[in-house]
Design a protein around this motif. Structure first.
Motif, mmCIF file in Angstrom:
data_model
loop_
_atom_site.group_PDB
_atom_site.id
_atom_site.type_symbol
_atom_site.label_atom_id
_atom_site.label_comp_id
_atom_site.label_asym_id
_atom_site.label_seq_id
_atom_site.Cartn_x
_atom_site.Cartn_y
_atom_site.Cartn_z
ATOM 1 N N LEU A 17 0.839 -1.203 0.000
ATOM 2 C CA LEU A 17 0.000 0.000 0.000
ATOM 3 C C LEU A 17 0.871 1.249 0.000
ATOM 4 O O LEU A 17 0.652 2.170 -0.800
ATOM 5 C CB LEU A 17 -0.928 -0.007 1.220
ATOM 6 C CG LEU A 17 -1.806 1.244 1.384
ATOM 7 C CD1 LEU A 17 -2.823 1.340 0.255
ATOM 8 C CD2 LEU A 17 -2.517 1.239 2.739
ATOM 9 N N ILE A 18 1.849 1.276 0.870
ATOM 10 C CA ILE A 18 2.712 2.455 0.976
ATOM 11 C C ILE A 18 3.439 2.718 -0.339
ATOM 12 O O ILE A 18 3.605 3.875 -0.757
ATOM 13 C CB ILE A 18 3.724 2.259 2.126
ATOM 14 C CG1 ILE A 18 2.983 2.244 3.477
ATOM 15 C CG2 ILE A 18 4.764 3.378 2.132
ATOM 16 C CD1 ILE A 18 3.851 1.799 4.643
ATOM 17 N N SER A 19 3.838 1.643 -1.010
ATOM 18 C CA SER A 19 4.582 1.796 -2.266
ATOM 19 C C SER A 19 3.672 2.037 -3.468
ATOM 20 O O SER A 19 4.161 2.268 -4.573
ATOM 21 C CB SER A 19 5.430 0.554 -2.519
ATOM 22 O OG SER A 19 4.612 -0.589 -2.736
ATOM 23 N N GLY A 20 2.345 1.980 -3.259
ATOM 24 C CA GLY A 20 1.413 2.253 -4.341
ATOM 25 C C GLY A 20 1.110 1.067 -5.231
ATOM 26 O O GLY A 20 0.468 1.219 -6.277
ATOM 27 N N LYS A 21 1.516 -0.139 -4.815
ATOM 28 C CA LYS A 21 1.266 -1.325 -5.637
ATOM 29 C C LYS A 21 -0.142 -1.889 -5.433
ATOM 30 O O LYS A 21 -0.631 -2.670 -6.242
ATOM 31 C CB LYS A 21 2.316 -2.399 -5.344
ATOM 32 C CG LYS A 21 3.710 -2.017 -5.841
ATOM 33 C CD LYS A 21 4.671 -3.177 -5.697
ATOM 34 C CE LYS A 21 5.983 -2.896 -6.431
ATOM 35 N NZ LYS A 21 6.770 -1.860 -5.806
ATOM 36 N N ILE A 22 -0.794 -1.535 -4.331
ATOM 37 C CA ILE A 22 -2.213 -1.833 -4.128
ATOM 38 C C ILE A 22 -2.895 -0.543 -3.677
ATOM 39 O O ILE A 22 -2.246 0.358 -3.133
ATOM 40 C CB ILE A 22 -2.456 -2.968 -3.105
ATOM 41 C CG1 ILE A 22 -1.930 -2.573 -1.707
ATOM 42 C CG2 ILE A 22 -1.814 -4.273 -3.575
ATOM 43 C CD1 ILE A 22 -2.248 -3.611 -0.637
ATOM 44 N N GLU A 23 -4.197 -0.467 -3.907
ATOM 45 C CA GLU A 23 -4.935 0.765 -3.580
ATOM 46 C C GLU A 23 -5.559 0.740 -2.192
ATOM 47 O O GLU A 23 -5.739 1.797 -1.559
ATOM 48 C CB GLU A 23 -6.043 1.003 -4.613
ATOM 49 C CG GLU A 23 -5.551 1.388 -5.992
ATOM 50 C CD GLU A 23 -5.035 0.204 -6.793
ATOM 51 O OE1 GLU A 23 -4.315 0.432 -7.784
ATOM 52 O OE2 GLU A 23 -5.354 -0.969 -6.440
ATOM 53 N N PHE A 24 -5.935 -0.457 -1.717
ATOM 54 C CA PHE A 24 -6.642 -0.586 -0.446
ATOM 55 C C PHE A 24 -5.989 -1.671 0.406
ATOM 56 O O PHE A 24 -5.496 -2.676 -0.121
ATOM 57 C CB PHE A 24 -8.118 -0.948 -0.677
ATOM 58 C CG PHE A 24 -8.870 0.074 -1.499
ATOM 59 C CD1 PHE A 24 -9.448 1.177 -0.898
ATOM 60 C CD2 PHE A 24 -8.990 -0.076 -2.873
ATOM 61 C CE1 PHE A 24 -10.134 2.121 -1.651
ATOM 62 C CE2 PHE A 24 -9.675 0.852 -3.641
ATOM 63 C CZ PHE A 24 -10.249 1.955 -3.026
ATOM 64 N N TYR A 25 -6.023 -1.464 1.718
ATOM 65 C CA TYR A 25 -5.401 -2.423 2.635
ATOM 66 C C TYR A 25 -6.276 -2.601 3.866
ATOM 67 O O TYR A 25 -6.902 -1.649 4.342
ATOM 68 C CB TYR A 25 -4.004 -1.936 3.041
ATOM 69 C CG TYR A 25 -3.354 -2.796 4.106
ATOM 70 C CD1 TYR A 25 -3.004 -4.115 3.837
ATOM 71 C CD2 TYR A 25 -3.097 -2.283 5.376
ATOM 72 C CE1 TYR A 25 -2.413 -4.907 4.821
ATOM 73 C CE2 TYR A 25 -2.500 -3.062 6.357
ATOM 74 C CZ TYR A 25 -2.164 -4.382 6.072
ATOM 75 O OH TYR A 25 -1.589 -5.163 7.051
ATOM 76 N N MET A 26 -6.308 -3.837 4.378
ATOM 77 C CA MET A 26 -7.050 -4.141 5.597
ATOM 78 C C MET A 26 -6.171 -3.803 6.804
ATOM 79 O O MET A 26 -5.296 -4.579 7.201
ATOM 80 C CB MET A 26 -7.445 -5.625 5.626
ATOM 81 C CG MET A 26 -8.297 -6.011 6.822
ATOM 82 S SD MET A 26 -8.574 -7.803 6.885
ATOM 83 C CE MET A 26 -9.508 -8.045 5.373
ATOM 84 N N GLY A 27 -6.403 -2.644 7.373
ATOM 85 C CA GLY A 27 -5.587 -2.190 8.489
ATOM 86 C C GLY A 27 -5.993 -2.828 9.803
ATOM 87 O O GLY A 27 -6.991 -3.535 9.906
ATOM 88 N N GLY A 28 -5.191 -2.551 10.824
ATOM 89 C CA GLY A 28 -5.444 -3.118 12.145
ATOM 90 C C GLY A 28 -5.752 -2.054 13.170
ATOM 91 O O GLY A 28 -6.088 -0.913 12.836
ATOM 92 N N GLU A 29 -5.582 -2.437 14.436
ATOM 93 C CA GLU A 29 -6.005 -1.585 15.539
ATOM 94 C C GLU A 29 -5.298 -0.227 15.532
ATOM 95 O O GLU A 29 -5.896 0.800 15.790
ATOM 96 C CB GLU A 29 -5.739 -2.285 16.879
ATOM 97 C CG GLU A 29 -6.499 -3.581 17.076
ATOM 98 C CD GLU A 29 -5.804 -4.762 16.396
ATOM 99 O OE1 GLU A 29 -4.716 -4.558 15.800
ATOM 100 O OE2 GLU A 29 -6.358 -5.872 16.438
ATOM 101 N N MET A 30 -4.006 -0.227 15.262
ATOM 102 C CA MET A 30 -3.248 1.019 15.362
ATOM 103 C C MET A 30 -2.449 1.331 14.113
ATOM 104 O O MET A 30 -1.541 2.166 14.145
ATOM 105 C CB MET A 30 -2.308 0.958 16.572
ATOM 106 C CG MET A 30 -3.048 1.047 17.880
ATOM 107 S SD MET A 30 -1.937 1.078 19.296
ATOM 108 C CE MET A 30 -1.279 -0.578 19.220
#
Length: 334
Positions: free
Chosen positions: A74-87
């Motif tokens: 995600l940070i590198s722009g290779k995917i658009e969306f990410y399943m984040g966590g608690e923090m």
């Protein structure tokens, strides 16, 4: 215009429209934070039943796992969306990384602590009696610190590393182990024949959102419509997964993760429903995925209290509520 000319014009229009390409779907990728499981069911549902397609999206789910680095993608722009966590996004703000939560599918973090039955542990406070508490390093640095501040009796000496093997917990009747509400209690009961005592941290004051949808901040500025469509479709996917025909989605989950069983899936869905993992608090009236500043700040303040974040940090950079709390998909609940 004569009838003949009208017919000719109509035929020409039909031929022209047939020759034009269909409107292309927007291709995007969504990275999960673990191997395919029912806790990801709404996203698989939206792929399986065409909900993403209905919203003009061609979504590829990039499965997470122990060796995956989907947050880096995600940070590198290779995917658009990410399943984040608690923090995840709060940590990103701390490190000056522009990641933002745009939805929170889980109102409650499913993190639990398990104890043996009939060993005098009946309340969350009683967990302080444990001879050992098996937990991962992340848990030790976050919710265990929170436990020490908010409850009496918990001590660093109780901490024992958890290596995803319930054997040491099963062998020591006085011990406690971390787990996921939808997973480890089922695994322990299946292996031993007895039900562990289960304590959901979210029901005892530990209040983060979980299973968020995270994006890079610049996508919010450049293409908010894309985000809105992905969030709306994912929310609809979750309602359809929980209350509709989810067989096709479960088939996709089992295809991606062949170790997943129908029994485990049924257990996980039942636990998510029973404990309001997706549907509690504001989500009950404003829909799955809802986030509020009040709840985000409450958790941030809790983490400031245990010195994970500085009180002066701008926690509002970690999330936006512009895409949620609109009642999307609620009519699909049956």
């Amino acid at each position: 215009m004569s009838h003949f000319l009208k017919s000719l014009a109509a035929s020409a229009a039909v031929c022209l429209s047939a020759s034009l390409p269909a409107h292309a779907l927007d291709k995007v990728s969504f990275g999960t934070n673990w191997l395919a499981e029912p806790e990801h069911g709404g996203y698989y549902q939206a792929v399986a039943d065409g909900t993403y397609k209905k919203h003009g999206l061609d979504v590829t789910i990039v499965q997470g796992g122990p060796n995956a680095a989907n947050s880096a993608l995600l940070i590198s722009g290779k995917i658009e969306f990410y399943m984040g966590g608690e923090m995840g996004s709060l940590n990103a703000v701390k490190q000056d990384i522009p990641l933002v939560d745009v939805a929170a599918m889980f109102q409650k973090d499913p993190q639990v602590l398990m104890a043996h039955p009939d060993e005098g542990i009946e309340t969350f406070d009683d967990l302080a009696k444990a001879s050992a508490i098996f937990m991962g390093k992340d848990g030790y640095l976050t919710y265990f610190e929170w436990m020490k501040v908010n409850f009496k009796g918990f001590q660093d000496e109780q901490y024992k590393p958890y290596n995803f093997n319930p054997g040491p917990f099963i062998a020591d009747k006085k011990s406690v182990q971390q787990g996921y509400l939808t997973s480890e209690p089922y695994a322990v009961e299946k292996e031993t024949g007895w039900k562990p005592k289960v304590f959901l941290l979210a029901d005892n004051g530990f209040s983060p959102y979980s299973t968020t949808v995270s994006v890079k901040a610049d996508l919010i500025a450049s293409n908010p419509d894309l985000i809105q469509r992905f969030v709306d479709a994912s929310i609809e996917g979750w309602y359809n997964y929980l209350y509709g025909d989810n067989k096709a989605a479960n088939d996709l989950i089992k295809k991606d993760n062949p170790e997943m069983t129908d029994e485990q899936i049924a257990f996980s869905i039942a636990q998510m429903k029973e404990h309001g993992i997706l549907e509690s608090d504001e989500a009950l009236t404003k829909g799955i995925g809802c986030m509020t500043d009040e709840k985000y700040k409450k958790f941030f303040d809790e983490m400031v209290k245990i010195k994970l974040f500085d009180a002066g940090m701008d926690y509002k950079k970690a999330f936006t509520t512009q895409f949620v709390c609109k009642g999307v998909g609620m009519s699909l609940k049956k």
